[in-house]
Design a protein around this motif. Structure first.
Motif, PDB file in Angstrom:
ATOM      1  N   LEU A  82      61.819 -27.708  40.211  1.00 17.25           N
ATOM      2  CA  LEU A  82      62.335 -28.085  38.895  1.00 17.25           C
ATOM      3  C   LEU A  82      61.395 -27.708  37.764  1.00 17.25           C
ATOM      4  N   LEU A  83      60.165 -27.354  38.107  1.00 16.37           N
ATOM      5  CA  LEU A  83      59.154 -26.996  37.103  1.00 16.37           C
ATOM      6  C   LEU A  83      58.728 -25.542  37.299  1.00 16.37           C
ATOM      7  N   LEU A 116      62.820 -20.717  33.350  1.00 17.22           N
ATOM      8  CA  LEU A 116      62.579 -20.003  32.098  1.00 17.22           C
ATOM      9  C   LEU A 116      62.399 -20.970  30.934  1.00 17.22           C
ATOM     10  N   GLY A 117      61.830 -20.462  29.840  1.00 13.11           N
ATOM     11  CA  GLY A 117      61.682 -21.260  28.629  1.00 13.11           C
ATOM     12  C   GLY A 117      60.243 -21.580  28.302  1.00 13.11           C
ATOM     13  N   GLN A 118      60.015 -21.944  27.034  1.00 12.21           N
ATOM     14  CA  GLN A 118      58.672 -22.338  26.593  1.00 12.21           C
ATOM     15  C   GLN A 118      58.418 -23.814  26.847  1.00 12.21           C
ATOM     16  N   TRP A 130      57.880 -30.598  30.270  1.00  7.58           N
ATOM     17  CA  TRP A 130      56.868 -29.565  30.451  1.00  7.58           C
ATOM     18  C   TRP A 130      56.837 -28.624  29.252  1.00  7.58           C
ATOM     19  N   GLU A 131      55.672 -28.029  29.015  1.00 10.94           N
ATOM     20  CA  GLU A 131      55.513 -27.093  27.908  1.00 10.94           C
ATOM     21  C   GLU A 131      54.356 -26.154  28.206  1.00 10.94           C
ATOM     22  N   TRP A 132      54.549 -24.872  27.899  1.00 10.49           N
ATOM     23  CA  TRP A 132      53.467 -23.902  28.012  1.00 10.49           C
ATOM     24  C   TRP A 132      52.589 -24.007  26.772  1.00 10.49           C
ATOM     25  N   MET A 133      51.289 -24.210  26.974  1.00  6.04           N
ATOM     26  CA  MET A 133      50.352 -24.366  25.868  1.00  6.04           C
ATOM     27  C   MET A 133      49.160 -23.442  26.051  1.00  6.04           C
TER      28      MET A 133
END
Length: 235
Positions: A69-70, A28-30, A151-154
């Motif tokens: 992990l991702l 979970l998370g952005q 990591w980041e959602w873009m």
């Protein structure tokens, strides 16, 4: 030539580890970080330094899997988001590390004695299914240390570099807008017609069958013998 067969009274059985099927976790998370010491490491030429939170790699051959992990790479595909991945690492002076990264490309990391971040912009187009780094080569006597993967959602909405100062780099979204993407839509006649239009455009065989149906009345007016001859059948 007929092979000459021999008889072997004793044959060794193949020994291998029992398969282990890990359950994929929902991350979970952005944005977030995945520690390298928590990754699954395969192959040889590596050392796990838990005190410093590093994987030390020398020579080639190691594969480092961040699969559990991702986040899943296609988790927010419907919303037009992709997973941007960065690797925090350090090398000896002349390591010239070549690896297969998360976008499936083979790249040489810039040497960095003090530490650096490798940003993989190619994950915009593709993220590998295995989420694994494969170490292809390291110069003899040199080393690589990997600390973590950020990591980041873009958004896939693009702003070109020369537009940064004239446009907003943040995409604002509403909850209602996103919920509509996942809500069950009522099927309408227009939806069915659009489906058939797309089917005809993309499926030549289906388009031919539709054309035959349209010509059905015209064909029924033809004489039986002519229809038989046009069909190419033989008695």
């Amino acid at each position: 030539m007929e092979p000459k067969r021999e008889f072997f009274p004793k044959v060794k059985k193949t020994v291998m580890p029992r398969p282990y099927f890990a359950t994929e976790k929902d991350i979970l998370g952005q944005r977030g970080s995945a520690a390298a010491v928590d990754a699954a490491i395969y192959g040889s030429n590596w050392y796990l330094d838990k005190e410093q939170g590093l994987i030390e790699i020398y020579d080639a051959g190691a594969a480092i899997s961040f699969f559990n992990l991702l986040p899943r790479k296609d988790k927010y595909e419907k919303e037009g988001l992709y997973l941007r991945l960065k690797i925090a690492y350090r090398t000896t002076e002349n390591a010239n590390v070549n690896l297969r990264n998360f976008s499936g490309n083979h790249v040489t990391l810039p040497n960095s004695v003090t530490g650096a971040m490798y940003d993989d912009p190619q994950t915009y187009w593709w993220v590998t299914d295995d989420l694994t780094l494969n170490i292809n080569s390291i110069f003899s006597g040199e080393k690589l240390w990997i600390q973590r993967v950020d990591w980041e959602w873009m958004s896939k909405e693009i702003i070109y570099e020369d537009e940064i100062f004239g446009k907003n780099t943040i995409l604002y979204r509403s909850l209602e807008e996103i919920q509509k993407l996942y809500s069950d839509k009522e099927l309408t006649e227009d939806d069915v017609k659009e489906f058939l239009r797309d089917k005809i455009k993309n499926d030549d065989w289906f388009a031919k069958k539709c054309l035959v149906m349209i010509r059905e009345e015209q064909l029924m007016e033809e004489k039986l013998v002519k229809l038989f001859e046009d069909s190419g059948l033989e008695l």
